[in-house]
Every structure is written in C-alpha cells, then in structure tokens.
Design a protein around this motif. Structure first.
Motif, PDB file in Angstrom:
ATOM      1  N   LEU A   1       7.344  37.122  36.758  1.00 24.34           N
ATOM      2  CA  LEU A   1       8.569  37.930  36.799  1.00 24.34           C
ATOM      3  C   LEU A   1       9.210  37.875  35.427  1.00 24.34           C
ATOM      4  CD1 LEU A   1       8.971  35.931  39.788  1.00 24.34           C
ATOM      5  CD2 LEU A   1       9.873  38.203  40.212  1.00 24.34           C
ATOM      6  N   HIS A   2       9.444  39.027  34.853  1.00 27.69           N
ATOM      7  CA  HIS A   2      10.040  39.059  33.519  1.00 27.69           C
ATOM      8  C   HIS A   2      11.484  38.565  33.538  1.00 27.69           C
ATOM      9  CE1 HIS A   2       6.949  42.254  31.948  1.00 27.69           C
ATOM     10  NE2 HIS A   2       6.388  41.120  32.315  1.00 27.69           N
ATOM     11  N   ALA A   3      12.042  38.386  34.725  1.00 31.48           N
ATOM     12  CA  ALA A   3      13.420  37.879  34.830  1.00 31.48           C
ATOM     13  C   ALA A   3      13.473  36.356  34.762  1.00 31.48           C
ATOM     14  CB  ALA A   3      14.044  38.359  36.137  1.00 31.48           C
ATOM     15  N   VAL A   4      12.302  35.723  34.634  1.00 31.75           N
ATOM     16  CA  VAL A   4      12.253  34.260  34.653  1.00 31.75           C
ATOM     17  C   VAL A   4      12.231  33.705  33.235  1.00 31.75           C
ATOM     18  CG1 VAL A   4      10.777  32.283  35.222  1.00 31.75           C
ATOM     19  CG2 VAL A   4      11.086  34.132  36.882  1.00 31.75           C
ATOM     20  N   ASN A   5      13.030  32.672  32.997  1.00 33.59           N
ATOM     21  CA  ASN A   5      12.916  31.918  31.761  1.00 33.59           C
ATOM     22  C   ASN A   5      12.065  30.692  32.067  1.00 33.59           C
ATOM     23  OD1 ASN A   5      14.956  33.156  29.719  1.00 33.59           O
ATOM     24  ND2 ASN A   5      16.016  33.115  31.675  1.00 33.59           N
ATOM     25  N   GLY A   6      10.813  30.722  31.664  1.00 26.85           N
ATOM     26  CA  GLY A   6       9.914  29.607  31.959  1.00 26.85           C
ATOM     27  C   GLY A   6       8.496  30.034  31.661  1.00 26.85           C
ATOM     28  N   PRO A   7       7.609  29.072  31.454  1.00 23.99           N
ATOM     29  CA  PRO A   7       6.245  29.430  31.049  1.00 23.99           C
ATOM     30  C   PRO A   7       5.559  30.337  32.057  1.00 23.99           C
ATOM     31  CG  PRO A   7       6.492  27.041  31.338  1.00 23.99           C
ATOM     32  CD  PRO A   7       7.819  27.645  31.600  1.00 23.99           C
ATOM     33  N   GLY A   8       4.996  31.430  31.547  1.00 25.39           N
ATOM     34  CA  GLY A   8       4.255  32.336  32.409  1.00 25.39           C
ATOM     35  C   GLY A   8       5.137  33.162  33.319  1.00 25.39           C
ATOM     36  N   GLY A   9       6.451  33.006  33.230  1.00 26.10           N
ATOM     37  CA  GLY A   9       7.340  33.768  34.099  1.00 26.10           C
ATOM     38  C   GLY A   9       7.108  33.469  35.563  1.00 26.10           C
ATOM     39  N   GLY A  10       6.611  32.259  35.847  1.00 25.30           N
ATOM     40  CA  GLY A  10       6.328  31.884  37.227  1.00 25.30           C
ATOM     41  C   GLY A  10       4.847  31.909  37.548  1.00 25.30           C
ATOM     42  N   ALA A  11       4.061  32.522  36.658  1.00 26.80           N
ATOM     43  CA  ALA A  11       2.637  32.693  36.950  1.00 26.80           C
ATOM     44  C   ALA A  11       1.925  31.355  37.136  1.00 26.80           C
ATOM     45  CB  ALA A  11       1.965  33.497  35.842  1.00 26.80           C
ATOM     46  N   GLU A  12       2.298  30.373  36.315  1.00 23.36           N
ATOM     47  CA  GLU A  12       1.629  29.078  36.393  1.00 23.36           C
ATOM     48  C   GLU A  12       1.855  28.404  37.730  1.00 23.36           C
ATOM     49  OE1 GLU A  12       0.971  27.008  32.180  1.00 23.36           O
ATOM     50  OE2 GLU A  12       2.884  26.593  33.139  1.00 23.36           O
ATOM     51  N   SER A  13       3.069  28.556  38.239  1.00 26.26           N
ATOM     52  CA  SER A  13       3.434  27.819  39.447  1.00 26.26           C
ATOM     53  C   SER A  13       3.105  28.566  40.720  1.00 26.26           C
ATOM     54  CB  SER A  13       4.929  27.534  39.445  1.00 26.26           C
ATOM     55  OG  SER A  13       5.419  27.482  38.145  1.00 26.26           O
ATOM     56  N   SER A  14       2.658  29.823  40.588  1.00 30.28           N
ATOM     57  CA  SER A  14       2.510  30.623  41.800  1.00 30.28           C
ATOM     58  C   SER A  14       1.069  31.026  42.080  1.00 30.28           C
ATOM     59  CB  SER A  14       3.380  31.879  41.689  1.00 30.28           C
ATOM     60  OG  SER A  14       2.975  32.665  40.593  1.00 30.28           O
ATOM     61  N   PHE A  15       0.131  30.488  41.344  1.00 28.21           N
ATOM     62  CA  PHE A  15      -1.284  30.846  41.497  1.00 28.21           C
ATOM     63  C   PHE A  15      -1.754  30.412  42.889  1.00 28.21           C
ATOM     64  CE2 PHE A  15      -5.835  29.908  40.063  1.00 28.21           C
ATOM     65  CZ  PHE A  15      -6.183  31.244  40.019  1.00 28.21           C
ATOM     66  N   VAL A  16      -2.084  31.368  43.738  1.00 30.25           N
ATOM     67  CA  VAL A  16      -2.267  31.035  45.149  1.00 30.25           C
ATOM     68  C   VAL A  16      -3.558  31.633  45.716  1.00 30.25           C
ATOM     69  CG1 VAL A  16      -0.729  32.957  45.826  1.00 30.25           C
ATOM     70  CG2 VAL A  16      -1.136  31.091  47.414  1.00 30.25           C
ATOM     71  N   ALA A  17      -4.308  30.797  46.442  1.00 25.77           N
ATOM     72  CA  ALA A  17      -5.566  31.230  47.057  1.00 25.77           C
ATOM     73  C   ALA A  17      -5.275  32.046  48.317  1.00 25.77           C
ATOM     74  CB  ALA A  17      -6.402  30.007  47.412  1.00 25.77           C
ATOM     75  N   PRO A  18      -6.239  32.896  48.733  1.00 28.80           N
ATOM     76  CA  PRO A  18      -6.053  33.638  49.979  1.00 28.80           C
ATOM     77  C   PRO A  18      -5.765  32.681  51.139  1.00 28.80           C
ATOM     78  CG  PRO A  18      -7.985  34.441  48.827  1.00 28.80           C
ATOM     79  CD  PRO A  18      -7.511  33.231  48.077  1.00 28.80           C
TER      80      PRO A  18
END
Lengths: 486, 272
Positions: free
Chosen positions: A127-144
């Motif tokens: 999310l471009h509204a996030v201040n943080g590495p990856g904009g949340g991408a790092e913390s939200s990587f999720v398997a099916p």
C-alpha cells in the motif's frame, strides 16, 4: 482625524474581543492539535467499510482516529473482458480494481490479507499509504488458504494506490491486483454530492482485441508494453450504458481516479467538462481549471467538478486510440434542466466542402484472422453479432441503435438501412462519406471502412437487422463476399 | 504440553515405517543426473544432481487414503497440529471417506510437508530435493532441458492461471523426456528442502541477503520468459511452511539412483 483614531481604537478593541472569543471557542472544541500525525491517539475499534468500484465508502467526516480493521480477500477468478472474451483476473476483494479503502489521518489500520484456498499463488500487498519497508509487502506475503495480519498508521493524507508485489510483480499487477486507499485529512474532505471510484489498467492477452474465448495473459506483449485492452474498472464497458455513473445538473462530483498500470500512464479527461479542482497526483496541492490530468502508473488523482448541463459525458484516456479502440471509455450521465447560456446545442447547419475529403479506411492487416468459430445458427449470429456491435459500432450508433442526433444516423427502425441490404453491406465494407437522409433527417458525416471479415459483417448486420424494429433480414457470409467482390 | 509434543515428535522420529505394502506403490522413472544452473545461481553455482528415481505421477487421493488407513496418526481427526494445520485434508468428508467431490485419481492435496515426508518414508522412498525436482521438471516431451523453449514456458505460465486443476486425474498432462507425468499442469509439489531458498515476501529488494536470487531477477530480460515460470515456483515455496496444507499443493516421492532398481518398478521406456 481624532474621530478616526477613536474609531480605530474601537475597531481594535472589537477585534481583540473577537479574537479572545474565537480562541476560547477553539479551546473548547479542539482539545489538542497534533503536528505529528504519528501521535494522534486512536479511539475504539471499527471494521472498515469496503466497496466495489465505482462506489466509495461513506466519508470519514468528523470522526476521531480509530483502530480500523480491514479484511481483504484475494480471489483468482474468471471474468469477462468484453463480450465473448473471458480472462482470469487476480483480484483484491473479487473486483478489478480492488475494494476501495477509506481512512483518515491517524487511523491505525489492522490489515488482514486473506488468500482464498482455491487460489494457485501466494500474494501480498504493497500500500503506497504505508510508511515502512515494502509498503506492507514484506509482512503480508501469504500462501493460498492462509491469512496474514499487519498494521500501520496513516500519517500522510492523500489518495494512494495499493497493489500486489509478489514475483513476478508485473504479472500480478497485469492481472488486476491493484486498488485505491484514501487517507482523508482531519475533519474529512469537503462534502460533495457524488463520489465515484475509477481506475485504469492495461491488459495483455494472447488474442488481439475482441478475439473470443478464454484469453491467457501474454507475457511478451506485457514486456513490449503493447496492451490489447486499456480499460476503466477492469473490463470494457464497466461504466457505460446501464453501468454509467450518474449525477444531476448542479451537483458537484468527485472522482477518485487511479491508474494500476502495469505499464501505461493515463491522460485522464472528461469530454465536455473542465475539472474545477484537481488534487494533483492525489496529494495536497490543488490545481484549478484543468482539462486533462496525467495519472502515472501506480499513482492517482482526485478530480472535482460541478456539472452544469445535462447530457452524457465521456471519460477517456486522451491517448485517444486507447479510448475508442482498446476500451478506455466510461460514461457520466447527467440529468436535469438545459441551460442554453452555458451550452446552446446546434444553432444552425451549413455546407462546407473542404478539398481532399474522402473515405478513410481502418487499417486492415493482411490475412485477417477468420473468427475462430463461424456462427451456425441465427442465435449464434445474434450473439457474435452483438459482440462485434459492442466493440465496433456502439461508440457512434449507441447501445439501442439510436445514433446521435445530427452526427450519427440511427440504425433503429431505419428506412435507409432496411431499404437495401447490399448497400448496407457495402457501407460496412467500404465506409461512407456524404449526405444521406435517414428517417427524414439529413446526416453528413464520415463512417470509416471497417476491417471486419465476412463472417463478422454477416453476424453484425444480422444482429442489427434483428434488433430495434428492423426488417429481420438474415445476412450470410456469402452475401458479404458477393458485395466485397463487386 | 511441550512434553506431549516432544513425545509425539520422538515417536514419529523413532517409529520406523515398517509396513511396506503394495498399496500406493507406483512406477518410477530414472532421471539421469547432470549439472544445471538453478534460477538462484550464476555459472559458479551450477548444481550437480546425481541419478535418481522419481514417481511417474503425483500421489493420488486413493493412494493417500490407503496410507492413512494403515497409519492412523495421519488421519484427519488424529493428526497433530504441529505437523499439519487446520486445512489438512480439508476436502475429505471424514478420516477414511473422500466424499463425492474429491476425485480418487486426482493428486492428493492439502497435505503438509511432514505428512508427505512420512508417506514417502513408508514407501521406502523420500521426497525429492528441490534441485532434483527442478532438474526433472526442465524437461518437455522431447528435451531434457526445455527451459529456453517459448512454448514450454507459455504452457507453464498458462497453468498458473488455470483454475482448479487439482481436480484433474494424474496422467492428464504431458509425459516428459524422462517418462514422468504432471510435473507442470496439475498441482505444486513439495520438495524435501522447499524452504532452503529464501525468496523474501518483498520480491523487489535490492542486494542484501538474497543477492543471488536478485541477480537472477536482474537477468529477466526482454525475452526471457523462463525465469518468470521458475520465479513463481520459488515464490510459492517461499510462502509456505512445513505444516501448511494447501489446495493446490501435492507431492510425489523419489529414491536415490544407486539403490537397486528391482526394489522399485521402473518404467521400461523411461530411461533412454
């Protein structure tokens, strides 16, 4: 002089009195102003309202900052790109663009990213509204079949894009994994009458525009940045005809416009409107009186305008071939009283014959691909014909064949059409320039020759002849061939 | 609590799989080893893969049903949460009933890494390593390494987009150069060391701990579709944990190449 001085003193006293009064007001209303958004305390928990495009959630208004819980489900699902063309979309919340998220500065967003068990792939969200590495991408990587939770505090007001950032990123975005998150300033954006959510995206399919069937993603075209479709809200016609957005004369309209890309930037324009205010690139800066605003891939803008007269206003990417040939077209229908002072309509018509006018021809490629499956029955002819109509004819002759007054002749109950089928075939094949009379009204404009094959022309004309009170003629490919060879 | 877990762990580790039955035993193909450069490497990190045998098909629901009937600890109702999360065999109606929606000949999915590993061990086999799996999966019908072929990569990418392929029976996709079916086109497959390459959840990072991977990333040039297909496999593997059970994730088993081949029924036409 003296009197003047006394007057001034009086004024000063009055002013300071007012000031004291005002400041006491402020003191009562606002307990504290925060210069640092990170310090805004949150008050209670709330489940975020998420909406599908073109709708947006209720404005934040004066509400306090809250712990806002967002539950976003990822679905890989089949949808329709344009009549007869199916596509596997990857979506946030089951739509392209994904669900609209509305927050205010100081909210603590607890984000639940849920990857549906039927999905093939892992996903995440930036999310471009996030201040943080990856904009949340790092913390939200999720398997099916799993869910990831992370949280962030909204520090900067503005309109932001979110998207999936799992490898290969381009493919995830190219399949529709993007949407918008709005962070309103304290107290909310100024109220308006209508708000809508629009997002542009480019799509790359194995078959070219309109080729029927389930079309897979084409990586090579994506690398070459040559899209087959450029659309608003995920598919051709998402906001036209019955799906058009609406307003009434005199209302103010606010559009939250994003561009998911993956490749193209958008020259966003509304035909027949001037944007009164544009939040450039979705930020604080406002530009007044704008005709076309540039929206970068992975960017957004808030545009606001008052609609002054009734009619249909066309929203386009003004890189104009995208609008009329690849789908980047939407409609805003405005109802209400005419105002002839603002727009007169046609006043008079004269004759003007420039030199060098002639039939324009649509580019035809050599060896046009025959439609995969020739129509076997009238029913199929109608189905395929309608698809071709919506892709090729709709923009001018309109959804019910009513045409556009003084510009494009009607096809509905058309004496000109019904009088001569070979002539009609000839016009589709070769185009038509010059004055004709249809149902007693004169038209003088240009129709380009259409690069359709015999089957497609037979189908589309059969569809037209069987619709809107026409003579129910069946046009066969043989009839088209005959005219073509004349 | 922790003692119980430790005990069951111990039990599992100590308990050898003695019941080698004919059930679920399937034909294997020999894959002749060689050297290949995986996605995450460069020329220096070319990897040597020794000869090995690989099951012709993914393990099916009916294979796995036979297994849980003999090994009660892997029944849906008895399995330990440490070894398989709540989605374990989630489409099965009960411990020993597949129900009508589950296709017996389709690959078993929603099984954890622990379960898959245990299954293979009970067949006297093991899970293939990631390098073995990738090595065997480079092949199309005619070539041992088809990774440079455009159609091969398009096929794989196409599968990534096709929904619900886990319901298709095994053997319904192509037979590759080694005689092995369904490496691409039905389900993802567990490997013994699936998490040894750490693709970070943030796939666009620069040059820190994942430097090798991102050299690979930088090599994704204008026409190089090959890495895209592989990237998605590595991304998938990086997203899972050993106790996860995923709808589109199954497995097959492998055996070292130097084991006597008469122990396993090796497909006759498989070796060339």
């Amino acid at each position: 002089m003296k009197a003047h001085f006394v007057k001034n003193i009086g004024r000063i006293l009055l002013m300071s009195g007012l000031l004291i009064f005002l400041s006491s007001c402020i003191n009562q209303d606002k307990k504290r102003e925060y210069t640092d958004a990170g310090e805004i305390p949150v008050n209670r928990e709330m489940l975020a309202e998420l909406t599908s495009p073109p709708h947006v959630p209720t404005p934040v208004g004066k509400r306090l900052a809250k712990k806002l819980i967002v539950k976003m489900e990822i679905r890989e699902m089949e949808g329709e790109m344009v009549n007869g063309v199916r596509y596997i979309y990857w979506t946030f919340g089951g739509t392209v663009p994904g669900s609209f998220i509305r927050t205010r500065v100081g909210d603590e967003v607890e984000f639940h990213l849920q990857n549906h068990p039927d999905n093939k792939l892992p996903h995440n969200i930036d999310l471009h509204a996030v201040n943080g590495p990856g904009g949340g991408a790092e913390s939200s990587f999720v398997a099916p079949g799993h869910e990831k939770v992370f949280s962030f505090k909204t520090l900067n007001p503005g309109l932001y894009v979110y998207h999936c950032a799992t490898a290969p990123v381009g493919m995830h975005i190219g399949n529709g994994m993007y949407g918008l998150i709005l962070v309103e300033p304290e107290g909310g954006l100024p109220p308006v009458d209508k708000e809508y959510y629009i997002m542009q995206g480019d799509f790359y399919t194995k078959g070219s525009y309109g080729e029927r069937g389930l079309q897979p993603f084409d990586m090579q075209k994506a690398l070459d940045e040559k899209p087959d479709y450029v659309v608003f809200n995920g598919h051709v016609g998402a906001m036209t005809g019955d799906n058009a957005i609406t307003a009434k004369v005199g209302e103010t309209v606010r559009l939250f416009v994003g561009n998911g890309g993956p490749n193209l930037v958008s020259s966003f324009h509304v035909i027949g409107e001037i944007f009164d205010r544009v939040h450039i690139e979705g930020g604080d800066r406002i530009n007044d009186n704008v005709q076309t605003t540039l929206i970068p891939a992975g960017g957004a803008a808030i545009v606001e305008f008052k609609v002054d007269v009734p009619g249909t206003f066309i929203l386009v990417d003004h890189s104009i071939f995208r609008a009329f040939n690849k789908g980047a077209l939407a409609q805003l229908k405005v109802e209400g009283e005419e105002d002839k002072k603002i727009y007169s309509g046609e006043i008079e018509e004269g004759i003007y014959l420039p030199e060098g006018g002639g039939v324009q021809s649509m580019p035809a490629t050599k060896g046009v691909v025959e439609a995969e499956i020739p129509a076997r029955s009238l029913e199929e002819q109608m189905k395929f014909g309608k698809a071709t109509y919506m892709q090729t004819c709709f923009a001018c002759h309109q959804s019910e064949g009513q045409g556009v007054a003084n510009a494009f002749p009607p096809l509905a109950k058309s004496d000109y059409l019904n009088a001569d089928v070979d002539r009609a075939i000839g016009i589709v094949l070769h185009g038509k320039t010059g004055e004709i009379t249809v149902n007693g009204k004169k038209y003088n404009s240009v129709m380009t020759a259409q690069s359709l094959n015999d089957d497609e022309i037979a189908n589309v004309l059969t569809y037209v002849y069987h619709s809107w009170g026409n003579s129910k003629k069946v046009v066969t490919p043989e009839m088209v061939k005959k005219v073509r060879n004349q | 609590m922790s003692i119980i877990i430790k005990r069951s762990l111990l039990l599992l580790l100590v308990l050898p799989c003695i019941t080698l039955t004919a059930q679920g035993e399937q034909q294997m193909a020999k894959v002749k080893g060689g050297v290949y450069v995986p996605l995450y490497g460069n020329d220096i990190t070319a990897v040597r893969v020794d000869d090995f045998y690989l099951d012709l098909y993914p393990v099916t629901n009916s294979d796995y049903l036979a297994f849980v009937k003999e090994h009660a600890e892997w029944k849906k109702s008895l399995v330990k949460g440490l070894f398989a999360d709540g989605n374990y065999l989630r489409n099965w109606v009960s411990d020993t009933d597949l129900g009508e929606k589950v296709v017996p000949d389709a690959p078993v999915t929603n099984v954890s890494w622990f379960a898959a590993k245990s299954y293979c061990e009970c067949q006297g086999k093991r899970l293939p390593t990631m390098d073995e799996w990738e090595f065997a999966a480079m092949a199309d019908e005619t070539a041992a390494d088809a990774r440079k072929k455009k159609d091969y990569n398009k096929y794989i990418l196409g599968w990534y987009e096709a929904p619900r392929t886990y319901k298709n029976p095994v053997g319904s996709t192509f037979k590759n150069y080694w005689g092995i079916y369904d490496l691409h086109g039905l389900v993802w497959e567990w490997t013994s060391d699936f998490n040894s390459v750490l693709l970070s959840g943030e796939s666009r990072k620069g040059n820190d701990e994942d430097a090798n991977l991102f050299c690979g990333a930088a090599a994704v040039g204008a026409t190089d579709l090959m890495n895209y297909a592989a990237f998605m496999r590595y991304a998938f593997r990086a997203s899972i944990k050993a106790n996860y059970n995923v709808q589109n994730l199954g497995f097959r088993c492998a055996v070292d190449g130097n084991k006597k081949s008469n122990t396993y029924k090796v497909a006759l036409d498989a070796t060339k």
